[in-house]
Design a protein around this motif. Structure first.
Motif, mmCIF file in Angstrom:
data_model
loop_
_atom_site.group_PDB
_atom_site.id
_atom_site.type_symbol
_atom_site.label_atom_id
_atom_site.label_comp_id
_atom_site.label_asym_id
_atom_site.label_seq_id
_atom_site.Cartn_x
_atom_site.Cartn_y
_atom_site.Cartn_z
ATOM 1 N N GLU A 62 0.829 -1.203 0.000
ATOM 2 C CA GLU A 62 0.000 0.000 0.000
ATOM 3 C C GLU A 62 0.867 1.258 0.000
ATOM 4 O OE1 GLU A 62 -3.287 0.224 -0.480
ATOM 5 O OE2 GLU A 62 -3.317 -1.956 -0.669
ATOM 6 N N ALA A 63 1.959 1.255 0.775
ATOM 7 C CA ALA A 63 2.868 2.408 0.824
ATOM 8 C C ALA A 63 3.518 2.632 -0.538
ATOM 9 C CB ALA A 63 3.926 2.203 1.907
ATOM 10 N N LEU A 64 3.936 1.554 -1.194
ATOM 11 C CA LEU A 64 4.565 1.664 -2.505
ATOM 12 C C LEU A 64 3.588 2.249 -3.531
ATOM 13 C CD1 LEU A 64 7.108 1.000 -4.209
ATOM 14 C CD2 LEU A 64 6.059 -1.218 -4.689
ATOM 15 N N LYS A 65 2.352 1.784 -3.503
ATOM 16 C CA LYS A 65 1.344 2.329 -4.424
ATOM 17 C C LYS A 65 1.139 3.821 -4.153
ATOM 18 C CE LYS A 65 -2.085 -0.420 -3.600
ATOM 19 N NZ LYS A 65 -3.394 -1.062 -3.645
ATOM 20 N N ARG A 66 1.037 4.171 -2.885
ATOM 21 C CA ARG A 66 0.819 5.568 -2.505
ATOM 22 C C ARG A 66 2.007 6.438 -2.962
ATOM 23 N NH1 ARG A 66 -0.740 4.266 2.063
ATOM 24 N NH2 ARG A 66 1.277 4.290 3.101
ATOM 25 N N ASP A 67 3.245 5.972 -2.700
ATOM 26 C CA ASP A 67 4.449 6.729 -3.069
ATOM 27 C C ASP A 67 4.562 6.937 -4.578
ATOM 28 O OD1 ASP A 67 5.080 6.790 -0.389
ATOM 29 O OD2 ASP A 67 6.649 5.248 -0.522
ATOM 30 N N ARG A 68 4.144 5.951 -5.335
ATOM 31 C CA ARG A 68 4.269 6.022 -6.797
ATOM 32 C C ARG A 68 2.980 6.488 -7.485
ATOM 33 N NH1 ARG A 68 7.901 0.696 -8.270
ATOM 34 N NH2 ARG A 68 9.670 1.267 -6.961
ATOM 35 N N ALA A 69 1.973 6.830 -6.687
ATOM 36 C CA ALA A 69 0.675 7.283 -7.217
ATOM 37 C C ALA A 69 0.084 6.245 -8.170
ATOM 38 C CB ALA A 69 0.804 8.642 -7.882
ATOM 39 N N LEU A 70 0.071 4.996 -7.734
ATOM 40 C CA LEU A 70 -0.458 3.889 -8.519
ATOM 41 C C LEU A 70 -1.704 3.321 -7.859
ATOM 42 C CD1 LEU A 70 2.916 2.016 -9.178
ATOM 43 C CD2 LEU A 70 1.672 3.477 -10.777
ATOM 44 N N VAL A 71 -2.536 2.694 -8.678
ATOM 45 C CA VAL A 71 -3.684 1.956 -8.159
ATOM 46 C C VAL A 71 -3.698 0.589 -8.831
ATOM 47 C CG1 VAL A 71 -5.119 3.959 -7.603
ATOM 48 C CG2 VAL A 71 -5.256 2.950 -9.877
ATOM 49 N N ASP A 72 -4.247 -0.386 -8.128
ATOM 50 C CA ASP A 72 -4.408 -1.706 -8.728
ATOM 51 C C ASP A 72 -5.886 -1.914 -9.059
ATOM 52 O OD1 ASP A 72 -5.629 -2.397 -6.302
ATOM 53 O OD2 ASP A 72 -3.907 -3.519 -5.571
ATOM 54 N N TYR A 73 -6.191 -3.099 -9.542
ATOM 55 C CA TYR A 73 -7.555 -3.395 -9.990
ATOM 56 C C TYR A 73 -8.576 -3.224 -8.861
ATOM 57 C CZ TYR A 73 -11.424 -5.969 -12.087
ATOM 58 O OH TYR A 73 -12.645 -6.331 -12.569
ATOM 59 N N THR A 74 -8.245 -3.714 -7.689
ATOM 60 C CA THR A 74 -9.168 -3.584 -6.554
ATOM 61 C C THR A 74 -9.352 -2.127 -6.172
ATOM 62 O OG1 THR A 74 -8.558 -5.778 -5.766
ATOM 63 C CG2 THR A 74 -9.622 -4.322 -4.177
ATOM 64 N N ASP A 75 -8.284 -1.346 -6.223
ATOM 65 C CA ASP A 75 -8.400 0.085 -5.936
ATOM 66 C C ASP A 75 -9.373 0.753 -6.903
ATOM 67 O OD1 ASP A 75 -6.439 -0.044 -3.910
ATOM 68 O OD2 ASP A 75 -4.826 0.343 -5.343
#
Length: 168
Positions: A62-75
């Motif tokens: 979750e931290a990595l997604k937040r830092d890189r401004a990424l979302v996954d399918y569930t997001d």
């Protein structure tokens, strides 16, 4: 866990006394139900244990997604659901934009996807149903689902036959 219990086979005419067949089927059905309860309970225990073991990994993800401004399918599903439940004007916009909501392979639909489909197919004249999608009053003829519960293959992706049955 792997025991296959068949509770519906057998003909009374082959049993002496005939009532023994019915009694055996009743006992086998009770065994099958108990097995199902055991599997559900043990899966819940396993999920809880894995959750605790994987907490650090999940927090890091979750931290990595937040830092890189990424979302996954569930997001994406969560964000779509959230905007449709929390912003009624946005929901109304998309309800008007789509004349029909067609969902194929509905047996592989997860709860978030079902909720989104229902929100999009809601009758715009009805009071907005939120947060419980089960309270949505559907626009007549707007939602069309096709599925076969015997072909469900995406349980790992949260597909839930109970949702299929509830929607049906």
């Amino acid at each position: 866990r792997e025991l296959e219990v068949v509770a519906h086979k057998g003909q009374q005419g082959n049993w002496k006394p005939k009532e023994a067949c019915k009694a055996a089927k009743t006992e086998l059905k009770a065994l099958k139900d108990a097995q199902g309860s055991y599997v559900m309970a043990s899966n819940a225990d396993l999920a809880w244990a894995l959750r605790d073991r994987l907490r650090g990994f999940l927090d890091g993800y979750e931290a990595l997604k937040r830092d890189r401004a990424l979302v996954d399918y569930t997001d994406l599903l969560l964000k779509a659901r959230d905007v449709l439940t929390q912003a009624v004007p946005v929901r109304r916009y998309f309800q008007k934009r789509f004349d029909f909501v067609l969902v194929d392979e509905f047996q592989d639909t997860d709860p978030l996807q079902a909720q989104i489909a229902f929100l999009l197919a809601e009758d715009p004249k009805a009071e907005p149903a939120a947060p419980d999608w089960r309270q949505v009053r559907l626009a007549r003829g707007k939602l069309f689902v096709v599925g076969d519960p015997k072909q469900s293959i995406y349980r790992f992706r949260r597909a839930d036959i109970a949702i299929y049955e509830e929607v049906k």
